[in-house]
Design a protein around this motif. Structure first.
Motif, short mmCIF file in Angstrom:
data_model
loop_
_atom_site.label_atom_id
_atom_site.label_comp_id
_atom_site.label_asym_id
_atom_site.label_seq_id
_atom_site.Cartn_x
_atom_site.Cartn_y
_atom_site.Cartn_z
N THR A 214 0.82 -1.24 -0.05
CA THR A 214 0.06 0.04 0.12
C THR A 214 0.77 1.22 -0.08
N MET B 35 -3.31 -0.70 -3.36
CA MET B 35 -2.44 -0.84 -4.90
C MET B 35 -2.96 -2.59 -4.98
N SER C 294 -1.27 1.94 -7.75
CA SER C 294 -2.31 2.16 -7.22
C SER C 294 -3.06 3.02 -8.05
N LYS D 164 -0.21 7.27 -11.49
CA LYS D 164 -0.22 6.10 -10.63
C LYS D 164 1.05 5.83 -10.00
#
Length: 551
Positions: A458, A476, A486, A529
């Motif tokens: 994460t 994620m 993500s 991202k």
């Protein structure tokens, strides 16, 4: 060649057996040291390391050839040079040849760097106590031999010995016993010293003067625990002999916890409150009249206030049950660790050198140089140590402190949200109970994670667009295998983050150097991202590369 965890643990056990007959260290004269480095909690926001070699000409001349030893010390100005002198003194006194490389690495970040690659890490390193359990679990600390452990136990205070103990063995060397906090105040504002014992009176003084009370309640579990400890709450964590957390006994979410939370609301909802712990606040645009901090800030506070500087333990508050409670605090320690070695001769040298560097002689030298607070009992008893105003206030506050034991790394992120939650909550028992229930649920979840959750990565950091301030994780998705991505996030220049596994800090990745957070540049700002690609070596140890990709 990288050492895997299994090999490291075998080496650690071998080193412990080999060192049993060594005793380690040299007899030293009275000494003292008081921790001047910041008592930051082990958070993700860590500073990058800068490296340098031993800097005194004397050290260079006497140790230019010999056993290479990499050493990580605090980035506080002058600490590197002080360690260079101490290493040189040890080498001369013991007729050994050492070639030291001394690097400055944040004590709050040392564990993350060691566990990223133990083989490439320091042979001897300084670190904050809250990192101890994961360093033991990660095989990054060599167990002390019987004689060395006996010496450490005899020479240092009980709390610091407990801080280096896992199971029935010692794995590190106490270096300071001053990682606690108390109160600096401006005597020109707090003119009635009887108010120093009353939180409510101090709030009134600050409000009347239009000044602030800096007490870090919204971004630090280390400080906000003060209220809960004051009412008798506790958060005690249990680890097994490998350093793995197995259980927690936490009473923050209780009737006493509600009393603590209501008192905390009195402070954080006051117009005087400033969630900070820096003596620089005494000279801010709207200056503080009170700053809750530690010994490391004494020189800054003195420079800012001069003759108006006052130092005192924390005050008491009146609870909703009409009883009076003295604010508690954490008392903690800075430690020195030795990495397990494959070479028996070097293992013995590192153990003996670490024992000397944390001895009475060196602790006194660092007290004289930096006002670091000693863990060594002989140094603590010295008149000059007792006469230090900051250490005197710390000693008075320690009567109400809770020794900082081994704490799950995720707890710091979970608990620090209590302060901001209480600002939003109604000033009622029910409002506080809701905030504490949320806290307790997150604590319990640490022991209820599925294997998939433990494996998942994460994002956590300070990202304004999603309201994240190191207090919540962003999910994620893994696709393909070992590539985690993500959802699109609007990133601004200066946003920073890390990607971590299992919502803990044993495995975490940030910048390319592996020394700190990923900091977003102006060129990278926009909708992106966050992606992590991991690879594993033959022992299963992960390495990872973080990047930003188009949304």
């Amino acid at each position: 060649m990288k050492l895997n965890k299994k090999i490291l643990l075998i080496v650690a056990a071998y080193s412990a057996t080999m060192l049993t007959g060594c005793g380690g260290g040299t007899t030293s004269t009275a000494g003292s040291s008081a921790a001047a480095s910041s008592a930051a909690s082990s958070t993700a926001a860590s500073s990058a390391a800068t490296s340098s070699t031993a800097a005194s000409s004397a050290a260079a001349s006497s140790t230019s050839e010999g056993t290479p030893v990499k050493i990580w010390v605090s980035e506080t100005a002058g600490v590197k040079e002080e360690f260079a002198k101490e290493i040189d003194a040890y080498a001369k006194a013991n007729s050994v040849s050492i070639a030291p490389t001394i690097e400055t690495v944040s004590e709050a970040n040392a564990a993350t760097q060691m566990l990223t690659d133990v083989d490439a890490g320091a042979d001897i390193y300084c670190f904050a106590q809250d990192q101890f359990a994961r360093l033991v679990q990660g095989g990054a600390l060599a167990k002390l031999g019987v004689k060395a452990a006996a010496t450490i136990t005899a020479d240092n205070d009980t709390g610091s010995v407990a801080a280096v103990t896992s199971g029935d063995a010692l794995y590190a060397y106490p270096m300071t016993s001053d990682n606690g906090y108390f109160m600096y105040y401006d005597k020109s504002v707090i003119t009635d010293t009887t108010h120093l014992t009353s939180m409510e009176s101090l709030i009134a003084d600050c409000e009347a003067a239009g000044k602030k009370w800096s007490f870090e309640m919204e971004t630090s579990a280390w400080y906000l625990a003060s209220f809960f400890f004051g009412t008798g709450c506790h958060s005690n964590w249990t680890t097994d002999s490998s350093g793995k957390f197995t259980a927690v006994d936490d009473t923050f979410d209780s009737d006493k916890g509600i009393i603590a939370a209501r008192a905390m609301q009195t402070l954080v909802k006051s117009t005087s409150h400033n969630s900070s712990s820096s003596a620089a606040d005494f000279t801010a645009a709207t200056p503080s009249a009170i700053v809750v901090s530690g010994t490391w800030d004494y020189n800054n506070a003195q420079k800012a206030l001069g003759d108006n500087l006052g130092v005192a333990p924390l005050p008491s508050f009146v609870g909703t049950d009409k009883n009076t409670y003295h604010l508690g605090s954490y008392s903690g320690f800075k430690l020195m660790g030795v990495k397990p070695q494959t070479d028996a001769t070097k293992a013995s040298l590192c153990s003996k050198l670490a024992q000397y560097l944390t001895s009475q002689t060196c602790q006194e030298a660092r007290f004289d140089a930096f006002a670091w607070g000693p863990s060594n009992k002989a140094v603590q008893a010295m008149d000059k140590v007792k006469a230090n105003p900051a250490l005197s206030a710390l000693l008075a506050q320690n009567a109400y402190s809770t020794p900082q034991g081994q704490i799950h790394g995720s707890w710091w992120d979970i608990a620090k949200v209590i302060g901001s939650d209480l600002i939003k909550a109604e000033s009622t028992d029910a409002g506080c109970k809701t905030a504490l229930d949320s806290y307790k649920a997150k604590i319990d979840a640490l022991f209820q994670m599925s294997d998939a959750e433990k494996r998942a990565f994460t994002v956590i950091g300070k990202i304004a667009s999603v309201g994240c301030n190191w207090d919540s994780d962003i999910a994620m998705t893994e696709d393909p295998t070992n590539t985690w991505t993500s959802a699109a996030i609007t990133l601004a220049e200066g946003d920073e983050f890390k990607v971590r596994q299992g919502k803990g800090w044993d495995v975490a990745f940030g910048n390319a150097a592996g020394t700190g957070n990923y900091v977003v540049t102006a060129a990278e700002a926009g909708s992106k991202k966050i992606q992590l690609v991991t690879t594993a070596d033959s022992a299963g140890k992960l390495s990872g590369t973080v990047s930003l990709i188009a949304a």
